[in-house]
Design an enzyme around this catalytic site. Structure first.
Site, PDB file in Angstrom:
ATOM      1  N   GLY A  11      -7.140  38.729  20.550  1.00 10.36           N
ATOM      2  CA  GLY A  11      -6.689  39.755  19.590  1.00 10.36           C
ATOM      3  C   GLY A  11      -7.417  41.068  19.838  1.00 10.36           C
ATOM      4  O   GLY A  11      -8.621  41.073  20.055  1.00 10.36           O
ATOM      5  N   ARG A  72      -2.873  36.779  25.279  1.00 10.51           N
ATOM      6  CA  ARG A  72      -3.353  35.397  25.282  1.00 10.51           C
ATOM      7  C   ARG A  72      -2.642  34.769  26.482  1.00 10.51           C
ATOM      8  O   ARG A  72      -1.432  34.909  26.628  1.00 10.51           O
ATOM      9  CB  ARG A  72      -3.005  34.731  23.952  1.00 10.51           C
ATOM     10  CG  ARG A  72      -3.731  35.449  22.784  1.00 10.51           C
ATOM     11  CD  ARG A  72      -3.770  34.630  21.522  1.00 10.51           C
ATOM     12  NE  ARG A  72      -4.682  35.229  20.555  1.00 10.51           N
ATOM     13  CZ  ARG A  72      -4.306  36.090  19.599  1.00 10.51           C
ATOM     14  NH1 ARG A  72      -3.043  36.426  19.474  1.00 10.51           N
ATOM     15  NH2 ARG A  72      -5.194  36.587  18.758  1.00 10.51           N
ATOM     16  N   GLY A 102     -13.061  37.290  22.200  1.00  8.72           N
ATOM     17  CA  GLY A 102     -13.677  36.305  21.320  1.00  8.72           C
ATOM     18  C   GLY A 102     -14.102  35.045  22.077  1.00  8.72           C
ATOM     19  O   GLY A 102     -14.196  35.049  23.314  1.00  8.72           O
ATOM     20  N   ASP A 103     -14.323  33.976  21.319  1.00  4.73           N
ATOM     21  CA  ASP A 103     -14.793  32.710  21.887  1.00  4.73           C
ATOM     22  C   ASP A 103     -13.879  32.170  22.986  1.00  4.73           C
ATOM     23  O   ASP A 103     -14.351  31.639  23.984  1.00  4.73           O
ATOM     24  CB  ASP A 103     -14.866  31.651  20.776  1.00  4.73           C
ATOM     25  CG  ASP A 103     -16.257  31.573  20.174  1.00  4.73           C
ATOM     26  OD1 ASP A 103     -17.204  32.088  20.811  1.00  4.73           O
ATOM     27  OD2 ASP A 103     -16.390  31.009  19.078  1.00  4.73           O
ATOM     28  N   THR A 125     -13.860  41.043  18.327  1.00  2.00           N
ATOM     29  CA  THR A 125     -12.869  40.439  17.426  1.00  2.00           C
ATOM     30  C   THR A 125     -13.152  40.924  16.020  1.00  2.00           C
ATOM     31  O   THR A 125     -14.317  41.034  15.623  1.00  2.00           O
ATOM     32  CB  THR A 125     -12.884  38.892  17.452  1.00  2.00           C
ATOM     33  OG1 THR A 125     -12.154  38.410  16.311  1.00  2.00           O
ATOM     34  CG2 THR A 125     -14.279  38.312  17.399  1.00  2.00           C
ATOM     35  N   ASP A 127     -12.799  39.317  13.417  1.00  2.12           N
ATOM     36  CA  ASP A 127     -13.173  38.204  12.524  1.00  2.12           C
ATOM     37  C   ASP A 127     -14.670  37.969  12.359  1.00  2.12           C
ATOM     38  O   ASP A 127     -15.087  37.261  11.454  1.00  2.12           O
ATOM     39  CB  ASP A 127     -12.555  36.896  13.042  1.00  2.12           C
ATOM     40  CG  ASP A 127     -11.046  36.890  12.933  1.00  2.12           C
ATOM     41  OD1 ASP A 127     -10.498  37.781  12.279  1.00  2.12           O
ATOM     42  OD2 ASP A 127     -10.415  35.984  13.509  1.00  2.12           O
ATOM     43  N   ASP A 129     -16.451  36.009  14.047  1.00  3.52           N
ATOM     44  CA  ASP A 129     -16.635  34.551  14.051  1.00  3.52           C
ATOM     45  C   ASP A 129     -17.214  34.031  15.371  1.00  3.52           C
ATOM     46  O   ASP A 129     -16.950  32.905  15.772  1.00  3.52           O
ATOM     47  CB  ASP A 129     -15.302  33.848  13.748  1.00  3.52           C
ATOM     48  CG  ASP A 129     -14.233  34.153  14.798  1.00  3.52           C
ATOM     49  OD1 ASP A 129     -14.405  35.100  15.584  1.00  3.52           O
ATOM     50  OD2 ASP A 129     -13.224  33.438  14.821  1.00  3.52           O
ATOM     51  N   ARG A 171      -8.255  33.623  10.333  1.00  5.94           N
ATOM     52  CA  ARG A 171      -7.598  32.309  10.293  1.00  5.94           C
ATOM     53  C   ARG A 171      -8.612  31.194  10.157  1.00  5.94           C
ATOM     54  O   ARG A 171      -8.409  30.236   9.454  1.00  5.94           O
ATOM     55  CB  ARG A 171      -6.778  32.143  11.577  1.00  5.94           C
ATOM     56  CG  ARG A 171      -5.683  31.111  11.468  1.00  5.94           C
ATOM     57  CD  ARG A 171      -4.829  31.086  12.717  1.00  5.94           C
ATOM     58  NE  ARG A 171      -3.955  32.242  12.837  1.00  5.94           N
ATOM     59  CZ  ARG A 171      -3.468  32.692  13.993  1.00  5.94           C
ATOM     60  NH1 ARG A 171      -3.785  32.108  15.116  1.00  5.94           N
ATOM     61  NH2 ARG A 171      -2.667  33.739  14.027  1.00  5.94           N
TER      62      ARG A 171
END
Ligand code: ADP
Ligand code: F6P
Length: 319
Positions: A11, A72, A102-103, A125, A127, A129, A171
């Site tokens: 993202g 993606r 991200g991860d 990201t 998020d 996270d 999410r």
């Protein structure tokens, strides 16, 4: 290394452009040339690769999204995809790559490193996270956008004596929800990491109403979902007219905040410093405002837990 690549993956997040700019300019300053790999790992597989010079990253520090585009890429996880990616690295002379994402993107970076292309990850990201870092690029901008949107919703909720149930992104993680919830003074914040009960939310609204409060904001993380249903349950139980809003992708776009621009720039610089020393398989992280790096495998095995005390602060002060 003489030539490095840079890509954005997963993202998009505001501040990714500032990171790309920092990577390009730092690398050129250190005597390297830089290739921009477009559309994440898809661009590496398909050879969508362009030369980047000092001026090609002008006028992007203030822009959201990513000028390198993102994707993606399920194909990258296949043997065939990895083979094509490695061949293109050889063809374009790419000896190391800065991966901003991200991860999931870190897992791709780990696989590339294992296949002989040292990579350094930068956390990007909205998020927040990623376990190895306190901070991810885009988080601050997304929270500020969510806060501004909820402030607007509050105006109308307040005018109509309503309860507004607002879904923010995340999410699998409730960091945007928790921090936005505190910043807007939400009566309740619902996140996927912490158990919640609709009866407790309703009880809190009733209790708060008795103290004179006439409008209510409930912030819900995307991972909890069901905002329409939550609004209906609140309305049915309390008689307070309730509305649901899903903020959605508005939170992913927009001009990055000063914090995101500065963190992205510092992280971009740090990533190139590593590659310049021939060091790969690392990810950049922020701890207590300082920039560090850690082993990519270790980073992927860390867990991040939500600070329950911060959640408690949100609950206690929103009465
Ligand atoms: P994010 O980086 O934001 O977590 P994704 O999880 O969508 O986003 O991952 C971005 C891309 O990274 C994927 O499309 C894929 O190409 C690559 N990727 C994700 N998971 C793996 C994995 N387990 N192994 C190799 N590559 C992966
Ligand atoms: O990871 C960032 C994020 O915006 C999450 O908050 C959200 O769940 C997801 O990406 C949405 O992704 P997309 O709409 O691009 O599929």
């Amino acid at each position: 290394m003489k030539t490095i690549g840079v890509l954005t993956s997963g993202g998009d997040a505001p501040g990714m452009n500032a990171a790309v700019r920092a990577v390009v300019r730092t690398a050129i300053d250190m005597g390297m040339t830089v290739k921009g790999i477009r559309r994440g790992y898809n661009g590496l597989i398909e050879g969508d690769i362009v030369d980047l010079d000092i001026r090609s990253v002008s006028d992007i520090i203030h822009r959201g999204g990513t000028v390198l585009y993102t994707a993606r890429s399920p194909k990258f996880k296949t043997e065939e995809g990895m083979k094509a990616a490695i061949e293109n690295c050889k063809k374009y002379g790419i000896e190391g790559i800065v991966v901003i994402g991200g991860d999931g993107s870190y897992r791709g970076a780990r696989d590339l490193s294992l296949n002989g292309i040292p990579c350094v990850g930068i956390p990007g990201t909205i998020d927040n996270d990623i376990s190895s870092t306190d901070y991810t690029i885009g988080f601050d901008t997304a929270m500020n956008t969510a806060m501004e949107m909820v402030d607007r919703i509050r105006d109308t909720a307040q005018s109509h004596f309503r309860c507004s149930v607002v879904e923010v992104m995340g999410r699998r993680a409730g960091y945007i929800a928790l921090h936005t919830g505190i910043a807007v003074g939400a009566t309740a914040v619902l996140v996927p990491e912490i158990e919640w009960d609709i009866n407790e939310v309703i009880a809190k609204i009733e209790k708060t109403k008795k103290t004179g409060k006439q409008h209510f904001i409930i912030v819900v993380a995307e991972g909890v979902g069901g905002v329409e249903d939550i609004a209906k349950q609140i309305q049915d139980a309390t008689g307070i007219e309730s509305r649901a809003t899903i903020l959605g992708h508005v939170q992913r776009g927009g001009r990055p905040t000063v914090r995101d621009r500065v963190m992205a720039t510092r992280m971009g610089y740090a990533a190139v410093e590593l590659l310049n020393q021939g060091i790969g398989n690392r990810v950049i992280c922020a701890r207590s405002g300082e920039i560090y790096n850690t082993d990519i495998y270790e980073a992927l095995n860390m867990t991040k837990t939500m600070d329950k005390q911060v959640y408690e602060v949100a609950n206690t002060t929103s009465i």
